[in-house]
Design an enzyme around this catalytic site. Sequence first.
Site, short mmCIF file in Angstrom:
data_model
loop_
_atom_site.label_atom_id
_atom_site.label_comp_id
_atom_site.label_asym_id
_atom_site.label_seq_id
_atom_site.Cartn_x
_atom_site.Cartn_y
_atom_site.Cartn_z
N ASP A 38 26.48 -1.97 -25.94
CA ASP A 38 26.39 -2.84 -27.39
C ASP A 38 26.78 -4.23 -27.67
O ASP A 38 25.80 -5.54 -27.67
CB ASP A 38 26.99 -2.10 -28.58
CG ASP A 38 26.22 -0.38 -28.81
OD1 ASP A 38 24.97 0.27 -28.23
OD2 ASP A 38 26.78 0.01 -29.68
N GLU B 81 35.92 7.98 -25.66
CA GLU B 81 34.84 7.70 -25.61
C GLU B 81 34.76 6.44 -24.67
O GLU B 81 34.11 6.47 -23.18
CB GLU B 81 34.75 6.31 -27.17
CG GLU B 81 33.47 5.98 -27.29
CD GLU B 81 33.11 5.63 -28.43
OE1 GLU B 81 33.46 4.91 -29.05
OE2 GLU B 81 31.58 4.77 -28.54
C1 2M8 Z 1 27.15 3.56 -29.24
O1 2M8 Z 1 26.38 2.52 -29.60
C2 2M8 Z 1 25.95 2.71 -31.21
C3 2M8 Z 1 25.33 1.86 -31.96
O2 2M8 Z 1 24.02 3.30 -31.00
C4 2M8 Z 1 27.49 2.51 -32.13
O3 2M8 Z 1 27.97 1.52 -31.82
O4 2M8 Z 1 27.20 2.51 -33.49
C5 2M8 Z 1 26.90 2.23 -27.88
O5 2M8 Z 1 28.27 2.98 -26.97
C6 2M8 Z 1 26.04 3.91 -26.50
O6 2M8 Z 1 25.82 3.34 -25.80
C7 2M8 Z 1 26.05 5.05 -27.19
O7 2M8 Z 1 24.82 5.37 -26.85
C8 2M8 Z 1 26.55 5.30 -28.62
C9 2M8 Z 1 26.70 6.92 -29.39
O8 2M8 Z 1 27.20 7.28 -28.19
O9 2M8 Z 1 27.81 4.68 -29.43
#
Ligand code: 2M8
Length: 410
Positions: free
Chosen positions: A159, A383
């Site tokens: 992101d 995470e």
């Molecule tokens: C993160 O992204 C989301 C948006 O898609 C967020 O921050 O709200 C990223 O690390 C992405 O790679 C990942 O798939 C998602 C859910 O773990 O979180």
Amino acid sequence: MNLALDNEARAILAGNDRGGYTVPTAGLYPYQWNWDSIFAAMGFAEHDRARAWAEIETLFSGQWPNGMVPHILFHKVDPSYFPGPDIWGGVGPLPSSGISQPPVAATFIRCLYEQDKALGAAHVRALIPRLTDWHRWFITWRGEGGAICVSHPWETGRDNAPDWDAPFAAIEPVGVEEYRRRDTTHVVEDERPRSYEYDRYLYLVKLGRESGWDEAHIKADSPFRVADPTMTFILLRANRDLLALAREFGAPTDEIEGWIAAIGAGAERLWNPEIGAYDCLDIRSGQHSGVISNASFLSWYGGLHDDRMLAHFERIRGLTRFGVPSADPGHPAYEPRRYWRGPVWAMMNWLIAMGLDEAGHGDLAEALRLNTGEMIATGGFAEYFDPRDGTPAGGRNFTWTAAVWLAWAS
Ligand code: 2M8
């Protein structure tokens, strides 16, 4: 082997299971994310292969008529996450976002099938046309001379990587309505993107939604169109795995062979001679990002066995206790705890190691596996992790970290 951690990992998957799909972690990410689900499936496969196939099929139930498989499926509205379905205004069969995510699916569908062909055959037969439609969507709407672009940083899954700093500097996020972030109510601000970035994330969502997610319009007009190693290498690899499945199941192969040739050649567009590495290429400005990220090391996973990234891999390995950092610690934009600007991501390590192993660097792949296992044993199922000492960051009880532990790092 560590039975206590194995049990904890299985308990995390069970705790994040919402029935047919898994959330990355409660609160911070209460929906089904695309590539998270594929990793979740690989974790489930270690003890329940039927559940693994269910995860994937639920994901594909959200596929749009144009072939796109959304990056988020909003099965059940939950106010703990922003932006939700109303902000996205997705136009598919289920409430969803309007962008996709790295297509790791075909590769792991093939792995799952290889684990148990009798169980997997019917699933694979049904999924081949769906995967083909999705990959065609990438080629049609995200292809630029064989390199694969994104229309939003969220599409890469990385992101707030420094790769987006220059393209974002050219965007003035006019007309974004006032909003309230929820992510920083779950995780400390220093480990998340800055407001500057959120304003631009939401601006790009607004443009997409206002166009009715008209891909022709987005391709022609969006201020953000960046070719990226995550998408390019992952789709290249995914097409090879899809081709193998198509051959085995007697499905058409010509089109897929064409995609492999095109992306194989187009990947060279991501080679930045100034830093001697793969990075991002901003299609609007023609500029490379100049940042080596963990995605740069997916070239082997993509099947490019040129070894030009090897010296960087060795150099960066010597800079942090735990690798592979999401941004080069030698780059001024490196921030070891801020999300995709430095921390280590276990599932990225798995992909990098798969590629290293296949390219004949089994020793490096095994070292990375052990290093990742030690990091998870040190920091828990977080995470992401601080590369300096493995301390946990971001969300906890995280699905993909638990899954990667079970399927690879343990
Ligand atoms: C993160 O992204 C989301 C948006 O898609 C967020 O921050 O709200 C990223 O690390 C992405 O790679 C990942 O798939 C998602 C859910 O773990 O979180």
